[in-house]
Design an enzyme around this catalytic site. Sequence first.
Site, PDB file in Angstrom:
ATOM      1  N   HIS A  54       0.838  -1.201   0.000  1.00  0.00           N
ATOM      2  CA  HIS A  54       0.000   0.000   0.000  1.00  0.00           C
ATOM      3  C   HIS A  54       0.877   1.258   0.000  1.00  0.00           C
ATOM      4  O   HIS A  54       2.056   1.212   0.383  1.00  0.00           O
ATOM      5  CB  HIS A  54      -0.923  -0.010   1.218  1.00  0.00           C
ATOM      6  CG  HIS A  54      -2.001  -1.061   1.123  1.00  0.00           C
ATOM      7  ND1 HIS A  54      -2.990  -1.209   2.051  1.00  0.00           N
ATOM      8  CD2 HIS A  54      -2.237  -2.008   0.174  1.00  0.00           C
ATOM      9  CE1 HIS A  54      -3.791  -2.202   1.684  1.00  0.00           C
ATOM     10  NE2 HIS A  54      -3.352  -2.700   0.563  1.00  0.00           N
ATOM     11  N   GLU A  56       1.061   3.775   1.927  1.00  0.00           N
ATOM     12  CA  GLU A  56       1.636   4.176   3.218  1.00  0.00           C
ATOM     13  C   GLU A  56       2.949   3.425   3.461  1.00  0.00           C
ATOM     14  O   GLU A  56       3.945   4.004   3.915  1.00  0.00           O
ATOM     15  CB  GLU A  56       0.666   3.842   4.369  1.00  0.00           C
ATOM     16  CG  GLU A  56      -0.661   4.581   4.309  1.00  0.00           C
ATOM     17  CD  GLU A  56      -1.736   3.832   3.527  1.00  0.00           C
ATOM     18  OE1 GLU A  56      -1.408   3.200   2.501  1.00  0.00           O
ATOM     19  OE2 GLU A  56      -2.910   3.893   3.931  1.00  0.00           O
ATOM     20  N   CYS A  88      -1.910  -1.218   7.429  1.00  0.00           N
ATOM     21  CA  CYS A  88      -1.030  -0.049   7.320  1.00  0.00           C
ATOM     22  C   CYS A  88      -0.921   0.681   8.656  1.00  0.00           C
ATOM     23  O   CYS A  88       0.104   1.299   8.948  1.00  0.00           O
ATOM     24  CB  CYS A  88      -1.559   0.902   6.259  1.00  0.00           C
ATOM     25  SG  CYS A  88      -1.309   0.253   4.621  1.00  0.00           S
ATOM     26  N   ALA A 158     -20.171  10.068 -30.141  1.00  0.00           N
ATOM     27  CA  ALA A 158     -19.847  11.189 -31.028  1.00  0.00           C
ATOM     28  C   ALA A 158     -21.137  11.597 -31.724  1.00  0.00           C
ATOM     29  O   ALA A 158     -21.768  10.774 -32.404  1.00  0.00           O
ATOM     30  CB  ALA A 158     -18.796  10.777 -32.046  1.00  0.00           C
ATOM     31  N   THR A 200     -23.210  -2.276 -33.577  1.00  0.00           N
ATOM     32  CA  THR A 200     -22.017  -1.515 -33.972  1.00  0.00           C
ATOM     33  C   THR A 200     -20.980  -2.440 -34.603  1.00  0.00           C
ATOM     34  O   THR A 200     -20.298  -2.069 -35.563  1.00  0.00           O
ATOM     35  CB  THR A 200     -21.449  -0.766 -32.745  1.00  0.00           C
ATOM     36  OG1 THR A 200     -22.453   0.127 -32.274  1.00  0.00           O
ATOM     37  CG2 THR A 200     -20.194   0.006 -33.069  1.00  0.00           C
ATOM     38  N   LEU A 208     -11.752  -1.594 -31.700  1.00  0.00           N
ATOM     39  CA  LEU A 208     -11.851  -1.171 -30.299  1.00  0.00           C
ATOM     40  C   LEU A 208     -10.565  -1.438 -29.514  1.00  0.00           C
ATOM     41  O   LEU A 208     -10.592  -2.027 -28.430  1.00  0.00           O
ATOM     42  CB  LEU A 208     -13.066  -1.807 -29.603  1.00  0.00           C
ATOM     43  CG  LEU A 208     -14.437  -1.376 -30.119  1.00  0.00           C
ATOM     44  CD1 LEU A 208     -15.546  -1.953 -29.245  1.00  0.00           C
ATOM     45  CD2 LEU A 208     -14.584   0.144 -30.179  1.00  0.00           C
ATOM     46  N   GLU A 300     -18.850   2.208 -26.132  1.00  0.00           N
ATOM     47  CA  GLU A 300     -18.914   2.929 -27.410  1.00  0.00           C
ATOM     48  C   GLU A 300     -19.922   2.207 -28.291  1.00  0.00           C
ATOM     49  O   GLU A 300     -19.544   1.466 -29.196  1.00  0.00           O
ATOM     50  CB  GLU A 300     -17.534   2.957 -28.066  1.00  0.00           C
ATOM     51  CG  GLU A 300     -16.453   3.563 -27.188  1.00  0.00           C
ATOM     52  CD  GLU A 300     -15.132   3.731 -27.923  1.00  0.00           C
ATOM     53  OE1 GLU A 300     -15.121   3.991 -29.139  1.00  0.00           O
ATOM     54  OE2 GLU A 300     -14.081   3.585 -27.266  1.00  0.00           O
ATOM     55  N   THR A 307     -29.273   2.894 -25.033  1.00  0.00           N
ATOM     56  CA  THR A 307     -30.601   3.099 -24.444  1.00  0.00           C
ATOM     57  C   THR A 307     -30.848   2.110 -23.316  1.00  0.00           C
ATOM     58  O   THR A 307     -31.308   2.459 -22.229  1.00  0.00           O
ATOM     59  CB  THR A 307     -31.688   2.919 -25.534  1.00  0.00           C
ATOM     60  OG1 THR A 307     -31.422   3.847 -26.569  1.00  0.00           O
ATOM     61  CG2 THR A 307     -33.088   3.139 -24.977  1.00  0.00           C
TER      62      THR A 307
HETATM   63  N1  LIG Z   1     -21.382   8.099 -33.170  1.00  0.00           N
HETATM   64  C1  LIG Z   1     -21.069   7.215 -32.265  1.00  0.00           C
HETATM   65  O1  LIG Z   1     -20.500   7.561 -31.198  1.00  0.00           O
HETATM   66  C2  LIG Z   1     -21.387   5.766 -32.468  1.00  0.00           C
HETATM   67  C3  LIG Z   1     -20.837   4.817 -31.603  1.00  0.00           C
HETATM   68  C4  LIG Z   1     -21.173   3.486 -31.805  1.00  0.00           C
HETATM   69  C5  LIG Z   1     -22.060   3.155 -32.839  1.00  0.00           C
HETATM   70  N2  LIG Z   1     -22.553   4.095 -33.654  1.00  0.00           N
HETATM   71  C6  LIG Z   1     -23.475   3.777 -34.725  1.00  0.00           C
HETATM   72  O2  LIG Z   1     -24.600   3.131 -34.166  1.00  0.00           O
HETATM   73  C7  LIG Z   1     -25.157   2.275 -35.138  1.00  0.00           C
HETATM   74  C8  LIG Z   1     -25.456   0.926 -34.511  1.00  0.00           C
HETATM   75  O3  LIG Z   1     -26.491   1.095 -33.561  1.00  0.00           O
HETATM   76  P1  LIG Z   1     -27.196  -0.158 -32.898  1.00  0.00           P
HETATM   77  O4  LIG Z   1     -28.229   0.343 -31.976  1.00  0.00           O
HETATM   78  O5  LIG Z   1     -27.573  -1.121 -33.962  1.00  0.00           O
HETATM   79  O6  LIG Z   1     -25.957  -0.835 -32.185  1.00  0.00           O
HETATM   80  P2  LIG Z   1     -25.519  -1.167 -30.693  1.00  0.00           P
HETATM   81  O7  LIG Z   1     -26.229  -0.358 -29.703  1.00  0.00           O
HETATM   82  O8  LIG Z   1     -24.040  -1.113 -30.707  1.00  0.00           O
HETATM   83  O9  LIG Z   1     -25.963  -2.672 -30.574  1.00  0.00           O
HETATM   84  C9  LIG Z   1     -27.302  -3.011 -30.383  1.00  0.00           C
HETATM   85  C10 LIG Z   1     -27.330  -4.485 -30.069  1.00  0.00           C
HETATM   86  O10 LIG Z   1     -26.873  -4.728 -28.760  1.00  0.00           O
HETATM   87  C11 LIG Z   1     -27.433  -5.929 -28.305  1.00  0.00           C
HETATM   88  N3  LIG Z   1     -28.118  -5.673 -27.048  1.00  0.00           N
HETATM   89  C12 LIG Z   1     -28.588  -4.522 -26.539  1.00  0.00           C
HETATM   90  N4  LIG Z   1     -29.141  -4.749 -25.316  1.00  0.00           N
HETATM   91  C13 LIG Z   1     -28.993  -6.060 -25.078  1.00  0.00           C
HETATM   92  C14 LIG Z   1     -29.343  -6.914 -23.991  1.00  0.00           C
HETATM   93  N5  LIG Z   1     -29.989  -6.451 -22.911  1.00  0.00           N
HETATM   94  N6  LIG Z   1     -29.042  -8.233 -24.076  1.00  0.00           N
HETATM   95  C15 LIG Z   1     -28.398  -8.717 -25.166  1.00  0.00           C
HETATM   96  N7  LIG Z   1     -28.045  -7.970 -26.222  1.00  0.00           N
HETATM   97  C16 LIG Z   1     -28.344  -6.658 -26.166  1.00  0.00           C
HETATM   98  C17 LIG Z   1     -28.446  -6.385 -29.360  1.00  0.00           C
HETATM   99  O11 LIG Z   1     -27.719  -7.343 -30.122  1.00  0.00           O
HETATM  100  P3  LIG Z   1     -28.345  -8.274 -31.277  1.00  0.00           P
HETATM  101  O12 LIG Z   1     -28.273  -7.452 -32.521  1.00  0.00           O
HETATM  102  O13 LIG Z   1     -27.516  -9.486 -31.279  1.00  0.00           O
HETATM  103  O14 LIG Z   1     -29.763  -8.497 -30.879  1.00  0.00           O
HETATM  104  C18 LIG Z   1     -28.726  -5.094 -30.093  1.00  0.00           C
HETATM  105  O15 LIG Z   1     -29.201  -5.252 -31.390  1.00  0.00           O
HETATM  106  C19 LIG Z   1     -24.161   2.199 -36.267  1.00  0.00           C
HETATM  107  O16 LIG Z   1     -24.620   2.985 -37.342  1.00  0.00           O
HETATM  108  C20 LIG Z   1     -22.893   2.787 -35.692  1.00  0.00           C
HETATM  109  O17 LIG Z   1     -22.121   3.409 -36.699  1.00  0.00           O
HETATM  110  C21 LIG Z   1     -22.229   5.409 -33.495  1.00  0.00           C
END
Ligand SMILES: NC(=O)c1ccc[n+]([C@@H]2O[C@H](COP(=O)([O-])OP(=O)(O)OC[C@H]3O[C@@H](n4cnc5c(N)ncnc54)[C@H](OP(=O)(O)O)[C@@H]3O)[C@@H](O)[C@H]2O)c1
Length: 372
Positions: A54, A56, A88, A158, A200, A208, A300, A307
């Site tokens: 730690h 200290e 410590c 973004a 994504t 990533l 990301e 959501t």
């Molecule tokens: N501008 C930015 O910062 C940014 C960053 C990242 C992505 N994006 C854009 O976002 C778009 C993609 O959005 P998106 O909503 O399709 O992608 P996402 O949020 O990356 O992925 C959604 C997927 O996550 C899985 N999921 C979510 N909650 C879940 C749960 N409780 N249990 C199991 N699986 C879960 C599901 O997979 P399944 O499909 O297998 O059901 C769902 O379809 C792309 O156009 C990308 O370019 C933008």
Amino acid sequence: MASKVEIQAMKKALKLAVYGKRNTFPNPMVGAVILDKDGNHAGDGFHRKCGAPHAEVVAISSAGDASSGGTMVVTLEPCCHRGRTGPCTDEIIRAGILRVVIAMIDPDPRVNGEGIRKLEAAGIEVETGLFSDEARTLNKVYFHYLDTSRSWVTLKIALSLDGRTAAADGSSKWISCEASRRLVHRKRSSVQAIMTGAGTVRDDDPELTVRLADIPPGGQPVRIVVSSTGDFGDSRNIFKAPGKTIIAVPEGVSARLTEFSRMSGVEIWEFPPDSSTPGFNLVPLFERTAAAGIGEILCEAGSGLSTQLLKDRLVKSVSIFTAPVILGGEGRQAFEQLGIDTIKNAVRLKNVSSHRSGSDFLTEGEVVYRSD
Ligand SMILES: NC(=O)c1ccc[n+]([C@@H]2O[C@H](COP(=O)([O-])OP(=O)(O)OC[C@H]3O[C@@H](n4cnc5c(N)ncnc54)[C@H](OP(=O)(O)O)[C@@H]3O)[C@@H](O)[C@H]2O)c1
């Protein structure tokens, strides 16, 4: 009351503590400075990683005999129990330190004021509360873990000026400027894991990884992909990139993932399916990541996973880059419906900072949910 030199020493101790970032979890980051009996700097130290001595103890050994009759200035209450290392408080008493200045009490139930009581019982003068806000912020991931047994999640997005995360066809490379993307790599290098959703992975095929001249000492952060289906289209980068990738899916879909389970560095984590979500309840995922030594996760993802995380109140902080780009109503939204019916129910931020990042604007803060 703390003296001028003790205030300077605490500032130094807080800076030293940060050197342990990414490596101390599930322990806190701690820094300590020893002042000799005349108030001169005699030694210092920080907690380098979980299992290592730690702060200290490191500080006492760096100060040597000068600890005797001196003061210790430390960012968190010294521990008084035997864990991976000894208490410590015993070391402080043995070193002959006469005064200890502490930024804040350690809420770990094994300590929680007991460290202070032990020091005082040994005749040591203790002062607590110097830079306590800074000390709390320093260890927000650790305190969150003590409260919830979960990892801390920071959502990074973004956005275009009109709040879109991708164009209508799903393309999002690049909304933010080069300086912001470099900053994101630095943010990735300071966490233990980066998370995204299957959407994504399918749309962007991201790696990533941290792509900086210096890879973090512990190696690439773990990547975590959340999916309800195990369908990643033809995307491969995330599974081939250096380091480890965890695929988190509901039980019952892993048969579709045999190809990935054979890849080196890929692990599959299964969770009971949950009909109230797109796949599984995400809370146990963050308990499991914390138990696996992952303190902080940078998420990301697109709107689907972002959501879900906000609805489940699992996002602790956000880093939102707003770029001077307009994508129109046909662009993809950052969030789907969150059930916010009126302004007083909005998700708000506290401890907000906003600053320029190249041609973008970065807003960061901790999420305040309505009943918090
Ligand atoms: N501008 C930015 O910062 C940014 C960053 C990242 C992505 N994006 C854009 O976002 C778009 C993609 O959005 P998106 O909503 O399709 O992608 P996402 O949020 O990356 O992925 C959604 C997927 O996550 C899985 N999921 C979510 N909650 C879940 C749960 N409780 N249990 C199991 N699986 C879960 C599901 O997979 P399944 O499909 O297998 O059901 C769902 O379809 C792309 O156009 C990308 O370019 C933008």
